[in-house]
Design a protein around this motif. Structure first.
Motif, PDB file in Angstrom:
ATOM      1  N   THR A  77      26.305  51.486  32.018  1.00 25.10           N
ATOM      2  CA  THR A  77      27.516  50.906  31.537  1.00 25.10           C
ATOM      3  C   THR A  77      28.702  51.271  32.279  1.00 25.10           C
ATOM      4  O   THR A  77      28.585  52.589  32.737  1.00 25.10           O
ATOM      5  N   VAL A  78      29.608  50.424  32.623  1.00 27.25           N
ATOM      6  CA  VAL A  78      31.028  50.745  33.410  1.00 27.25           C
ATOM      7  C   VAL A  78      32.181  50.643  32.389  1.00 27.25           C
ATOM      8  O   VAL A  78      31.853  49.445  31.634  1.00 27.25           O
ATOM      9  N   TYR A  79      33.011  51.230  32.461  1.00 26.15           N
ATOM     10  CA  TYR A  79      34.194  51.186  31.222  1.00 26.15           C
ATOM     11  C   TYR A  79      35.463  50.961  32.303  1.00 26.15           C
ATOM     12  O   TYR A  79      35.656  51.436  33.320  1.00 26.15           O
ATOM     13  N   LEU A  80      36.481  50.280  31.302  1.00 30.78           N
ATOM     14  CA  LEU A  80      37.727  50.305  32.084  1.00 30.78           C
ATOM     15  C   LEU A  80      38.769  50.875  30.803  1.00 30.78           C
ATOM     16  O   LEU A  80      38.750  49.828  29.962  1.00 30.78           O
ATOM     17  N   GLN A  81      39.329  51.726  30.998  1.00 29.88           N
ATOM     18  CA  GLN A  81      40.447  52.393  29.822  1.00 29.88           C
ATOM     19  C   GLN A  81      41.569  51.835  30.542  1.00 29.88           C
ATOM     20  O   GLN A  81      42.101  52.297  31.479  1.00 29.88           O
ATOM     21  N   MET A  82      42.302  50.983  29.631  1.00 26.83           N
ATOM     22  CA  MET A  82      43.586  50.538  29.905  1.00 26.83           C
ATOM     23  C   MET A  82      44.542  50.813  28.770  1.00 26.83           C
ATOM     24  O   MET A  82      44.467  50.547  27.584  1.00 26.83           O
ATOM     25  N   ASN A  83      45.553  51.713  29.358  1.00 29.60           N
ATOM     26  CA  ASN A  83      46.545  52.296  28.501  1.00 29.60           C
ATOM     27  C   ASN A  83      48.034  51.473  28.970  1.00 29.60           C
ATOM     28  O   ASN A  83      48.267  51.249  30.104  1.00 29.60           O
ATOM     29  N   SER A  84      48.792  51.680  28.142  1.00 33.25           N
ATOM     30  CA  SER A  84      50.374  51.102  28.322  1.00 33.25           C
ATOM     31  C   SER A  84      50.142  49.777  28.776  1.00 33.25           C
ATOM     32  O   SER A  84      50.741  49.501  29.863  1.00 33.25           O
ATOM     33  N   LEU A  85      49.543  48.980  27.989  1.00 33.02           N
ATOM     34  CA  LEU A  85      49.348  47.637  28.558  1.00 33.02           C
ATOM     35  C   LEU A  85      50.700  46.771  28.502  1.00 33.02           C
ATOM     36  O   LEU A  85      51.637  47.177  27.935  1.00 33.02           O
ATOM     37  N   LYS A  86      50.817  45.931  29.349  1.00 31.77           N
ATOM     38  CA  LYS A  86      51.996  45.242  29.610  1.00 31.77           C
ATOM     39  C   LYS A  86      51.566  43.746  29.767  1.00 31.77           C
ATOM     40  O   LYS A  86      50.638  43.542  29.744  1.00 31.77           O
ATOM     41  N   PRO A  87      52.540  42.906  29.349  1.00 30.32           N
ATOM     42  CA  PRO A  87      52.224  41.274  29.040  1.00 30.32           C
ATOM     43  C   PRO A  87      51.690  41.023  30.532  1.00 30.32           C
ATOM     44  O   PRO A  87      50.902  40.040  30.381  1.00 30.32           O
ATOM     45  N   GLU A  88      52.042  41.346  31.535  1.00 33.53           N
ATOM     46  CA  GLU A  88      51.527  41.108  32.906  1.00 33.53           C
ATOM     47  C   GLU A  88      49.913  41.397  33.260  1.00 33.53           C
ATOM     48  O   GLU A  88      49.458  40.861  34.204  1.00 33.53           O
ATOM     49  N   ASP A  89      49.470  42.009  32.209  1.00 38.54           N
ATOM     50  CA  ASP A  89      48.243  42.628  32.393  1.00 38.54           C
ATOM     51  C   ASP A  89      47.286  41.437  31.741  1.00 38.54           C
ATOM     52  O   ASP A  89      46.152  41.807  31.602  1.00 38.54           O
ATOM     53  N   THR A  90      47.922  40.561  31.003  1.00 40.24           N
ATOM     54  CA  THR A  90      47.181  39.248  30.380  1.00 40.24           C
ATOM     55  C   THR A  90      46.277  38.778  31.480  1.00 40.24           C
ATOM     56  O   THR A  90      46.772  38.321  32.544  1.00 40.24           O
ATOM     57  N   ASP A  91      44.924  38.529  31.175  1.00 42.09           N
ATOM     58  CA  ASP A  91      44.343  37.852  32.144  1.00 42.09           C
ATOM     59  C   ASP A  91      42.671  37.845  31.836  1.00 42.09           C
ATOM     60  O   ASP A  91      42.467  38.642  30.610  1.00 42.09           O
ATOM     61  N   VAL A  92      41.985  37.253  32.375  1.00 41.92           N
ATOM     62  CA  VAL A  92      40.425  37.369  32.162  1.00 41.92           C
ATOM     63  C   VAL A  92      39.968  38.694  33.154  1.00 41.92           C
ATOM     64  O   VAL A  92      39.934  38.226  34.238  1.00 41.92           O
ATOM     65  N   TYR A  93      39.117  39.599  32.453  1.00 41.61           N
ATOM     66  CA  TYR A  93      38.793  40.676  33.148  1.00 41.61           C
ATOM     67  C   TYR A  93      37.311  40.333  33.365  1.00 41.61           C
ATOM     68  O   TYR A  93      36.555  40.261  32.574  1.00 41.61           O
ATOM     69  N   TYR A  94      36.875  40.671  34.757  1.00 49.21           N
ATOM     70  CA  TYR A  94      35.328  40.434  35.328  1.00 49.21           C
ATOM     71  C   TYR A  94      34.897  41.841  35.578  1.00 49.21           C
ATOM     72  O   TYR A  94      35.720  42.438  36.520  1.00 49.21           O
TER      73      TYR A  94
END
Length: 114
Positions: A77-94
């Protein structure tokens, strides 16, 4: 047959956090460079982060210091920890497998909005 299944997306307020997971089957991630990309409809695909088989990481400038990619070879498994999220991070993540993006997951939607 290789499959990548992403999970962990959702709606979060600005400043919040999410952790995306990518579970692989059909191959072992330990022999592959892995990555996360994002893309919205009508927009260009954008690299978010990559991690090599040796654990070397690379990030887009827009997420440096906020996102962390990691891998657990034992769990495949691979992970992506995302902190301090911003509206511009809105997207589909692949999730991707391979330096040449040989395999892709189906994507998980991340929406950052108040």
């Amino acid at each position: 047959q290789v499959q990548l299944v992403e999970s962990g997306g959702g709606l979060v307020q600005p400043g919040g956090s999410l952790r995306l997971s990518c579970a692989a089957s059909g191959s072992v991630i330990s022999i592959w460079d892995m990555g996360w990309y994002r893309q919205a409809p009508g927009k260009q695909r954008e690299l978010v982060a990559t991690i090599s088989t040796g654990g070397i990481t690379n990030y887009a400038d827009s997420v440096k210091g906020r996102f962390t990619i990691s891998r657990d070879n034992a769990k495949n498994t691979v992970y992506l920890q995302m902190n301090s999220l911003k509206p511009e991070d809105t997207d589909v993540y692949y999730c991707t497998m391979g330096r040449r993006l040989t395999y892709w997951g189906q994507g998980t939607q991340v929406t950052v909005a108040s």
